[in-house]
Design a protein around this motif. Sequence first.
Motif, PDB file in Angstrom:
ATOM      1  N   LEU A 191     -11.298  26.517  31.824  1.00  0.00           N
ATOM      2  CA  LEU A 191     -10.375  25.423  31.496  1.00  0.00           C
ATOM      3  C   LEU A 191     -10.470  25.147  30.005  1.00  0.00           C
ATOM      4  N   LEU A 192      -9.324  25.112  29.338  1.00  0.00           N
ATOM      5  CA  LEU A 192      -9.264  24.650  27.955  1.00  0.00           C
ATOM      6  C   LEU A 192      -8.776  23.211  27.966  1.00  0.00           C
ATOM      7  N   SER A 193      -9.598  22.321  27.434  1.00  0.00           N
ATOM      8  CA  SER A 193      -9.306  20.887  27.423  1.00  0.00           C
ATOM      9  C   SER A 193      -9.009  20.460  25.991  1.00  0.00           C
ATOM     10  N   ILE A 194      -7.742  20.159  25.713  1.00  0.00           N
ATOM     11  CA  ILE A 194      -7.339  19.782  24.351  1.00  0.00           C
ATOM     12  C   ILE A 194      -7.396  18.259  24.217  1.00  0.00           C
ATOM     13  N   GLY A 195      -8.240  17.793  23.284  1.00  0.00           N
ATOM     14  CA  GLY A 195      -8.489  16.359  23.140  1.00  0.00           C
ATOM     15  C   GLY A 195      -9.473  15.916  24.207  1.00  0.00           C
ATOM     16  N   ALA A 233       2.650  30.887  29.022  1.00  0.00           N
ATOM     17  CA  ALA A 233       3.046  30.156  30.234  1.00  0.00           C
ATOM     18  C   ALA A 233       3.009  30.986  31.519  1.00  0.00           C
ATOM     19  N   PRO A 234       3.543  32.217  31.535  1.00  0.00           N
ATOM     20  CA  PRO A 234       3.570  32.972  32.794  1.00  0.00           C
ATOM     21  C   PRO A 234       2.176  33.295  33.342  1.00  0.00           C
ATOM     22  N   THR A 254      -9.462  25.464  14.158  1.00  0.00           N
ATOM     23  CA  THR A 254      -9.729  26.727  14.852  1.00  0.00           C
ATOM     24  C   THR A 254      -8.418  27.228  15.449  1.00  0.00           C
ATOM     25  N   ASP A 255      -8.214  28.541  15.432  1.00  0.00           N
ATOM     26  CA  ASP A 255      -7.011  29.127  16.031  1.00  0.00           C
ATOM     27  C   ASP A 255      -7.197  29.177  17.548  1.00  0.00           C
ATOM     28  N   LEU A 275      -5.663  30.955  24.578  1.00  0.00           N
ATOM     29  CA  LEU A 275      -4.594  30.725  25.553  1.00  0.00           C
ATOM     30  C   LEU A 275      -4.357  31.953  26.429  1.00  0.00           C
ATOM     31  N   GLY A 276      -4.755  33.126  25.943  1.00  0.00           N
ATOM     32  CA  GLY A 276      -4.614  34.340  26.730  1.00  0.00           C
ATOM     33  C   GLY A 276      -5.767  34.589  27.680  1.00  0.00           C
ATOM     34  N   GLU A 277      -6.825  33.758  27.578  1.00  0.00           N
ATOM     35  CA  GLU A 277      -8.051  34.016  28.354  1.00  0.00           C
ATOM     36  C   GLU A 277      -8.329  32.951  29.419  1.00  0.00           C
ATOM     37  N   ILE A 278      -7.532  31.867  29.443  1.00  0.00           N
ATOM     38  CA  ILE A 278      -7.894  30.731  30.285  1.00  0.00           C
ATOM     39  C   ILE A 278      -7.119  30.740  31.609  1.00  0.00           C
ATOM     40  N   ASP A 279      -7.632  29.961  32.562  1.00  0.00           N
ATOM     41  CA  ASP A 279      -6.990  29.807  33.873  1.00  0.00           C
ATOM     42  C   ASP A 279      -6.283  28.469  34.008  1.00  0.00           C
TER      43      ASP A 279
END
Length: 280
Positions: A5-9, A91-92, A54-55, A60-64
Motif C-alpha cells: 500500500l502506498l499511503s500519500i499524506g 490505473a489499470p 522523491t519521484d 505506482l507500478g509496484e503497488i497493490d
Amino acid sequence: MTKTLLSIGHGFSARALAARLLPQGWRVIGTTRSAEKAAQISATGVDPVIWPGTDLAPLLGEIDALLISAGPGPDGDPTLNALQTEISAAAPRLPWVGYLSTTGVYGDHQGGWVDETSPLTPSTKRGQARVAAESQWQSIAGLNLHIFRLAGIYGPGRGPFAKVRNGTARRIIKKGQVFSRIHVEDIAQVLEASLAQPNPGAIYNLCDDDPAPPQDVIAHAAELLGLPVPPEVDFETAEMTPMARSFYAESKKVRNDRIKEELGVKLLYPDYRTGLKAML
C-alpha cells in the motif's frame, strides 16, 4: 506474496490502517514532508518517503493499493497536481484506490439527515475544494476509486480530554447544532474491509450512529474525568478562530448504513460515549 500500500499524506487515519495491515504481511509505504516525521513513521514499521522530493512514479507500478489522505490546498489537489499523468497510466494495474474526503461536501442541512446520494452543497471553501477534488479523482478513466467521506475524527491523542483537563474547553451553544463523528479505529476497519472487497466507484460515509451536539461531548468528557462541566458560551459572542467558527456554519446528521450493509462493518465505537470511555 507481499501486498504493498502506498499511503500519500500518511496521517492519523492512515497510521491506524497501517497498524492493521502490517501484521497481515502488507508492506506500507507512507509519504511525509519532513525527516522528523519520516523517523516517526519508520518507528511504526511503515517505510517512509519524503514527498515532495522523491519521484513516486516508479512506486505506482509496484503497488497493490493507493490511499490518498492529503487534502486539497489553494492550488487544488496536490497529489493530482504532481502525479495525475502517472496515476492515469497506472490505473489499470491498481485494484484499489482510496480517497479520504469529508462529510463537509454535503454542506448545511439544518440538522437534517444526509446519505451518500444527498446533493453536494458545501457552503465553506474547504468543502467546495473537496467537491472539486472528488470530481477530479472521479474523472480519471479506469481508476478503481473508492471515496470515503469522513465525519469529525477523534481517537487516542485527538479528543476533548486535554482541553477539559487544562481548563480551556468550552461548551459552545448554537441552537440545533449537531455533528457526526468517527473514531479513528472505525475508519481503519472500514478501509480494511473495502480493501478486502473492492467496489470501484463506491462512496462511503464514515461516521458513528449518534450525531450529537458538540457541547454534549465536552460535558461527557468532563464527567468521565470527574471534573466540572465547562461553562456554556453562546456561539454568537464566543471568541473563536475563523476555522473553528466555520465548522458551525453547517449542521447535519450523517447516515452510515452503506458501510454496514455493503462492507459488513460492525462499529467498534457506535457513539461518542463508548469511544471516549475507551480512550480514557
